[in-house]
Design a protein around this motif. Structure first.
Motif, PDB file in Angstrom:
ATOM      1  N   TYR A  84       0.851  -1.204   0.000  1.00 12.00           N
ATOM      2  CA  TYR A  84       0.000   0.000   0.000  1.00 12.00           C
ATOM      3  C   TYR A  84       0.885   1.252   0.000  1.00 12.00           C
ATOM      4  N   GLU A  85       1.923   1.230   0.840  1.00 12.53           N
ATOM      5  CA  GLU A  85       2.832   2.387   0.904  1.00 12.53           C
ATOM      6  C   GLU A  85       3.497   2.615  -0.445  1.00 12.53           C
ATOM      7  N   ALA A  86       3.904   1.510  -1.091  1.00  9.81           N
ATOM      8  CA  ALA A  86       4.589   1.645  -2.384  1.00  9.81           C
ATOM      9  C   ALA A  86       3.653   2.275  -3.425  1.00  9.81           C
ATOM     10  N   VAL A  87       2.398   1.823  -3.447  1.00 13.84           N
ATOM     11  CA  VAL A  87       1.435   2.377  -4.411  1.00 13.84           C
ATOM     12  C   VAL A  87       1.172   3.841  -4.091  1.00 13.84           C
ATOM     13  N   SER A  88       1.006   4.112  -2.805  1.00 15.20           N
ATOM     14  CA  SER A  88       0.718   5.483  -2.371  1.00 15.20           C
ATOM     15  C   SER A  88       1.878   6.423  -2.715  1.00 15.20           C
ATOM     16  N   ASP A  89       3.110   5.976  -2.424  1.00 18.96           N
ATOM     17  CA  ASP A  89       4.271   6.830  -2.698  1.00 18.96           C
ATOM     18  C   ASP A  89       4.403   7.132  -4.187  1.00 18.96           C
ATOM     19  N   ALA A  90       4.095   6.126  -5.019  1.00 16.43           N
ATOM     20  CA  ALA A  90       4.249   6.312  -6.471  1.00 16.43           C
ATOM     21  C   ALA A  90       3.066   7.077  -7.078  1.00 16.43           C
ATOM     22  N   SER A  91       2.042   7.330  -6.260  1.00 17.02           N
ATOM     23  CA  SER A  91       0.830   7.989  -6.787  1.00 17.02           C
ATOM     24  C   SER A  91       0.461   9.138  -5.866  1.00 17.02           C
ATOM     25  N   TYR A  92       1.486   9.872  -5.425  1.00 12.54           N
ATOM     26  CA  TYR A  92       1.299  10.780  -4.295  1.00 12.54           C
ATOM     27  C   TYR A  92       0.086  11.703  -4.443  1.00 12.54           C
ATOM     28  N   GLY A  93       0.014  12.416  -5.543  1.00 16.70           N
ATOM     29  CA  GLY A  93      -1.074  13.396  -5.720  1.00 16.70           C
ATOM     30  C   GLY A  93      -2.449  12.752  -5.697  1.00 16.70           C
ATOM     31  N   LEU A  94      -2.537  11.543  -6.234  1.00 20.01           N
ATOM     32  CA  LEU A  94      -3.843  10.876  -6.291  1.00 20.01           C
ATOM     33  C   LEU A  94      -4.214  10.254  -4.948  1.00 20.01           C
ATOM     34  N   PHE A  95      -3.175   9.880  -4.171  1.00 19.37           N
ATOM     35  CA  PHE A  95      -3.460   9.151  -2.932  1.00 19.37           C
ATOM     36  C   PHE A  95      -3.662  10.053  -1.724  1.00 19.37           C
ATOM     37  N   THR A  96      -3.296  11.317  -1.816  1.00 23.42           N
ATOM     38  CA  THR A  96      -3.431  12.184  -0.636  1.00 23.42           C
ATOM     39  C   THR A  96      -4.880  12.181  -0.156  1.00 23.42           C
ATOM     40  N   THR A  97      -5.786  12.395  -1.064  1.00 21.62           N
ATOM     41  CA  THR A  97      -7.195  12.469  -0.687  1.00 21.62           C
ATOM     42  C   THR A  97      -7.783  11.082  -0.453  1.00 21.62           C
ATOM     43  N   PHE A  98      -7.487  10.142  -1.350  1.00 16.82           N
ATOM     44  CA  PHE A  98      -8.002   8.774  -1.194  1.00 16.82           C
ATOM     45  C   PHE A  98      -7.502   8.181   0.126  1.00 16.82           C
ATOM     46  N   GLY A  99      -6.220   8.368   0.402  1.00 22.70           N
ATOM     47  CA  GLY A  99      -5.628   7.780   1.617  1.00 22.70           C
ATOM     48  C   GLY A  99      -6.209   8.383   2.880  1.00 22.70           C
ATOM     49  N   ALA A 100      -6.502   9.680   2.849  1.00 18.65           N
ATOM     50  CA  ALA A 100      -7.076  10.319   4.046  1.00 18.65           C
ATOM     51  C   ALA A 100      -8.518   9.861   4.255  1.00 18.65           C
ATOM     52  N   GLY A 101      -9.239   9.652   3.179  1.00 14.52           N
ATOM     53  CA  GLY A 101     -10.613   9.157   3.276  1.00 14.52           C
ATOM     54  C   GLY A 101     -11.643  10.269   3.403  1.00 14.52           C
ATOM     55  N   ALA A 102     -12.888   9.925   3.071  1.00  9.95           N
ATOM     56  CA  ALA A 102     -13.968  10.919   3.042  1.00  9.95           C
ATOM     57  C   ALA A 102     -14.305  11.464   4.419  1.00  9.95           C
ATOM     58  N   ALA A 103     -13.998  10.681   5.472  1.00 15.76           N
ATOM     59  CA  ALA A 103     -14.355  11.130   6.833  1.00 15.76           C
ATOM     60  C   ALA A 103     -13.267  11.997   7.457  1.00 15.76           C
ATOM     61  N   ASP A 104     -12.150  12.190   6.760  1.00 19.39           N
ATOM     62  CA  ASP A 104     -11.101  13.077   7.266  1.00 19.39           C
ATOM     63  C   ASP A 104     -11.718  14.463   7.516  1.00 19.39           C
ATOM     64  N   PRO A 105     -11.510  15.038   8.720  1.00 25.15           N
ATOM     65  CA  PRO A 105     -12.218  16.290   9.037  1.00 25.15           C
ATOM     66  C   PRO A 105     -11.949  17.421   8.048  1.00 25.15           C
ATOM     67  N   GLY A 106     -10.702  17.537   7.579  1.00 24.41           N
ATOM     68  CA  GLY A 106     -10.378  18.620   6.644  1.00 24.41           C
ATOM     69  C   GLY A 106     -11.106  18.435   5.313  1.00 24.41           C
ATOM     70  N   ILE A 107     -11.053  17.209   4.801  1.00 24.69           N
ATOM     71  CA  ILE A 107     -11.715  16.948   3.514  1.00 24.69           C
ATOM     72  C   ILE A 107     -13.229  17.088   3.680  1.00 24.69           C
TER      73      ILE A 107
END
Ligand code: HEM
Length: 478
Positions: A84-107
């Motif tokens: 998961y970390e490897a995919v996330s690191d290689a897809s940084y811009g796309l994973f910032t929001t996906f990784g934080a999730g819809a319930a993240d207070p800021g998002i």
């Protein structure tokens, strides 16, 4: 474009299958869940499988359609933390929001699900659709499967098959049915929906006439991980031919909406049209400002602009003014906000807004308002794009929630500029809505919030190839 490898729901709506069931699963056994992913791949021989983008020959419509999405927690379970970390690191811009999730207070705040309001994540999933003994929580939701069937009987049959396939490793946590209203393409509040969608360049959709003239590059909806390709992001190969989606359960307060319209008396339909940007039958107010026009073709109702006429636009306002001051279609209206088309004052470059378009696959849940006014009802489904931040979140934050968007240009007294189909946040004051009737602006006071978020989950919709990797718990080399 390799349509056989892409989930069909990304490329085409399954709107002729109006009887839908959304399953949100919790993974309880990782190995069994991996096996389930393998079974979902077309050609596995399993009783139900994902519907690919392959066009089916005329007369050979499948008996059901199905798509699958995996949340950040689900992906981490299926491929393991290191992968998961490897995919996330290689897809940084796309994973910032996906990784934080819809319930993240800021998002959540950015999309209007503000803490302390009824739409806040702590209030999500709290109705009879929650199936687990554990308290409702987005972190328990790992896999979304949506089944589209032609009728309720078929929905039961294929649901049963799906539940048998998933039983060893996944437990249903939230299950929601969407059923057709009358007319079948309509949603609560009475509008026809599913009209205007981005046209994906390179995809030969049989309903191409129903889409905007100007195609959107495919990489905004089908992830292109080629580092030398044109996509404005980097993506791990696991994401190739996949897409991201914001799954939303949006409760609609039809009682408040109808009460607000009733204040307009004989102008109720006109006000509803100006709030949406379309008459309830789908006629755009930019094309036909005074009444619905059933004579318009499928192309006429999507191919129009606000600031300069699109090719073949019916009945445009004369140049050079066109609709710069929102006299036909208010800047506040839901459709002008969610797709400003050529409105270069919003973002002045070409192609306009392609990077912020969303593909909508949402349907009505709950009974018709007239049948049972007190029942729970709304709109549920996916709002998709390759980049959740630039597409779904941007659109909600900048165009829907931003109260002052466009006000300087609007000739009406629409002071707040809030998207009137949503209305102001509960922590904001009620607002007015103004509309032009017979050359004169009239104002209806006391607009409150009409839509409440009852659930949100970001998912990744893997390609068919990626389903094979998920089945093995592995990832391709980057
Ligand atoms: C319960 C909530 C909602 C209601 C009642 C609603 C209603 C509608 C209606 C009636 C239309 C016009 C039909 C059409 O063009 O297909 C429409 C269009 C649209 N909506 Fe919504 N919508 C809702 C939520 C959302 C959300 C959450 C988003 C974005 C993330 C969104 C984005 C759009 C877009 C992009 C269009 C097409 C605009 C165009 O291309 O002209 N809507 N919506």
């Amino acid at each position: 474009m390799n349509v056989d490898d892409i989930q069909g729901v990304i490329l085409r709506g399954f709107r002729s299958y109006g009887t839908i069931r959304h399953f949100l699963f919790n993974i309880t056994d990782v190995a069994a869940a991996q096996e389930f992913c393998g079974l979902l791949a077309p050609g596995s021989g399993a009783p139900v499988t994902v519907t690919p983008g392959t066009l089916w020959p005329a007369g050979e419509k499948p008996p059901y359609c199905l798509n699958v999405g995996i949340s950040n927690t689900g992906l981490s379970k299926l491929i393991g933390g290191t992968n998961y970390e490897a995919v996330s690191d290689a897809s940084y811009g796309l994973f910032t929001t996906f990784g934080a999730g819809a319930a993240d207070p800021g998002i959540a705040k950015n999309v209007g699900d503000t803490a302390g309001t009824p739409s806040a994540p702590e209030n999500w999933w709290k109705n009879s659709n929650w199936k687990l003994p554990a308290p409702p929580s987005t972190s328990l939701l790992d896999v979304l499967v949506t089944l589209y069937a032609p009728d309720a009987e078929a929905r039961e049959i294929y649901s049963q098959k799906l539940l048998e396939m998933s039983a060893c490793g996944l437990t249903p946590a939230f299950v929601l049915d969407c059923d057709p209203l009358d007319p079948p393409d309509s949603i609560h509040f009475g509008y026809v929906d599913g009209i205007s969608q981005p046209k994906i360049a390179g995809y030969d959709n049989p309903k191409a006439g129903m889409f905007d003239d100007q195609p959107v590059p495919s990489y905004y909806f089908v992830i292109d991980p080629d580092p030398n390709g044109p996509a404005p992001y980097t993506a791990h190969p696991l994401l190739g031919n996949g897409c991201f989606g914001a799954f939303r359960v949006l409760h609609q307060d039809s009682t408040a909406f109808e009460a607000f319209l009733a204040k307009a008396g004989d102008d109720a339909d006109l006000v509803a049209s100006k709030m949406c940007g379309r008459w309830k039958d789908g006629t755009p107010v930019e094309v036909s400002p005074d009444k619905p026009d059933p004579s318009l073709s499928a192309g006429d109702i999507v191919n129009f602009n606000y600031l300069s006429a699109s090719p073949n636009q019916v009945n445009p306002l004369p140049a050079p003014d066109f609709d710069t001051s929102g006299v036909r279609c208010p800047y506040a209206s839901h459709t002008r906000r969610t797709n400003p088309r050529d409105d270069v004052k919003v973002k002045p470059y070409d192609p306009p807004f392609a990077e912020h378009r969303v593909m909508r696959r949402a349907f009505a849940y709950g009974p018709p308002f007239a049948k049972d006014p007190a029942a729970d009802r709304g709109l549920a489904g996916l709002f998709m794009g390759a980049n959740l931040q630039d597409q779904f979140v941007f659109l909600m934050q900048t165009w829907v929630q931003s109260g002052f968007y466009r006000v300087p240009y609007d000739a009406s007294p629409n002071g707040s500029g809030i998207d009137p189909l949503f209305g102001p946040q509960p922590d904001q004051d009620s607002t007015d809505f103004s509309y032009l009737s017979n050359g004169e602006y009239k104002t209806i006071p006391g607009m409150t919030r009409f839509v409440r978020t009852d659930g949100g989950l970001f998912v990744f919709l893997p390609s068919i190839t990626a389903l094979g990797f998920l089945a093995k718990g592995s990832i391709p080399a980057s």
